[in-house]
Write a protein that holds these residues in place. Structure first.
Motif, mmCIF file in Angstrom:
data_model
loop_
_atom_site.group_PDB
_atom_site.id
_atom_site.type_symbol
_atom_site.label_atom_id
_atom_site.label_comp_id
_atom_site.label_asym_id
_atom_site.label_seq_id
_atom_site.Cartn_x
_atom_site.Cartn_y
_atom_site.Cartn_z
ATOM 1 N N GLN A 184 0.807 -1.204 0.000
ATOM 2 C CA GLN A 184 0.000 0.000 0.000
ATOM 3 C C GLN A 184 0.843 1.259 0.000
ATOM 4 O O GLN A 184 0.334 2.349 -0.223
ATOM 5 C CB GLN A 184 -0.916 0.012 1.229
ATOM 6 C CG GLN A 184 -1.884 -1.139 1.291
ATOM 7 C CD GLN A 184 -2.640 -1.169 2.610
ATOM 8 O OE1 GLN A 184 -2.382 -0.394 3.523
ATOM 9 N NE2 GLN A 184 -3.580 -2.089 2.713
ATOM 10 N N PHE A 185 2.139 1.110 0.287
ATOM 11 C CA PHE A 185 3.026 2.265 0.435
ATOM 12 C C PHE A 185 4.345 2.009 -0.283
ATOM 13 O O PHE A 185 4.714 0.870 -0.522
ATOM 14 C CB PHE A 185 3.314 2.540 1.919
ATOM 15 C CG PHE A 185 2.092 2.732 2.751
ATOM 16 C CD1 PHE A 185 1.468 3.972 2.822
ATOM 17 C CD2 PHE A 185 1.535 1.673 3.457
ATOM 18 C CE1 PHE A 185 0.332 4.151 3.585
ATOM 19 C CE2 PHE A 185 0.395 1.846 4.222
ATOM 20 C CZ PHE A 185 -0.206 3.091 4.285
ATOM 21 N N THR A 186 5.056 3.094 -0.555
ATOM 22 C CA THR A 186 6.404 3.022 -1.109
ATOM 23 C C THR A 186 7.341 3.712 -0.141
ATOM 24 O O THR A 186 7.082 4.839 0.286
ATOM 25 C CB THR A 186 6.479 3.728 -2.479
ATOM 26 O OG1 THR A 186 5.527 3.142 -3.363
ATOM 27 C CG2 THR A 186 7.867 3.610 -3.082
ATOM 28 N N PRO A 205 4.782 5.310 9.240
ATOM 29 C CA PRO A 205 4.237 6.585 8.765
ATOM 30 C C PRO A 205 4.949 7.814 9.340
ATOM 31 O O PRO A 205 4.930 8.875 8.729
ATOM 32 C CB PRO A 205 2.772 6.549 9.197
ATOM 33 C CG PRO A 205 2.696 5.533 10.271
ATOM 34 C CD PRO A 205 3.806 4.549 10.019
ATOM 35 N N GLY A 214 7.990 7.777 6.844
ATOM 36 C CA GLY A 214 7.725 7.544 5.421
ATOM 37 C C GLY A 214 8.594 6.429 4.863
ATOM 38 O O GLY A 214 8.680 6.239 3.664
ATOM 39 N N GLN A 221 0.954 -2.147 5.118
ATOM 40 C CA GLN A 221 0.780 -1.247 6.260
ATOM 41 C C GLN A 221 1.608 -1.695 7.459
ATOM 42 O O GLN A 221 2.157 -0.865 8.181
ATOM 43 C CB GLN A 221 -0.697 -1.163 6.639
ATOM 44 C CG GLN A 221 -0.975 -0.161 7.735
ATOM 45 C CD GLN A 221 -2.453 0.054 7.961
ATOM 46 O OE1 GLN A 221 -3.288 -0.550 7.304
ATOM 47 N NE2 GLN A 221 -2.787 0.910 8.882
ATOM 48 N N TYR A 238 5.323 -0.475 7.157
ATOM 49 C CA TYR A 238 5.497 0.939 6.816
ATOM 50 C C TYR A 238 5.478 1.770 8.080
ATOM 51 O O TYR A 238 4.636 1.575 8.953
ATOM 52 C CB TYR A 238 4.364 1.391 5.885
ATOM 53 C CG TYR A 238 4.476 2.827 5.429
ATOM 54 C CD1 TYR A 238 5.424 3.203 4.493
ATOM 55 C CD2 TYR A 238 3.623 3.802 5.923
ATOM 56 C CE1 TYR A 238 5.525 4.526 4.063
ATOM 57 C CE2 TYR A 238 3.708 5.125 5.496
ATOM 58 C CZ TYR A 238 4.667 5.470 4.573
ATOM 59 O OH TYR A 238 4.776 6.773 4.140
#
Length: 54
Positions: free
Chosen positions: A16-18, A33, A36, A28, A31
């Motif tokens: 869902q993220f890079t 947050p 980042g 998730q 990752y």
């Protein structure tokens, strides 16, 4: 930008993220947050061990 594929750390969850540092596609759970970054890069930056091999 759309993120598609499996997490490059656990290889079982949908990414869902890079990661802003290494560019890894991560789920998730892998990752951070607050930075980042993926959990591996976040651990390196903080000086601690990563969650294990990719």
């Amino acid at each position: 930008m759309s993120v598609t594929g499996l997490c490059q750390i656990c290889e079982s969850e949908q990414a869902q993220f890079t990661c802003d540092r290494c560019g890894a596609l991560v789920c998730q759970a892998h990752y951070d947050p607050s930075t980042g970054y993926c959990t591996e890069c976040a651990a390196e930056v903080r000086g601690g061990p990563g969650p294990g091999p990719r």
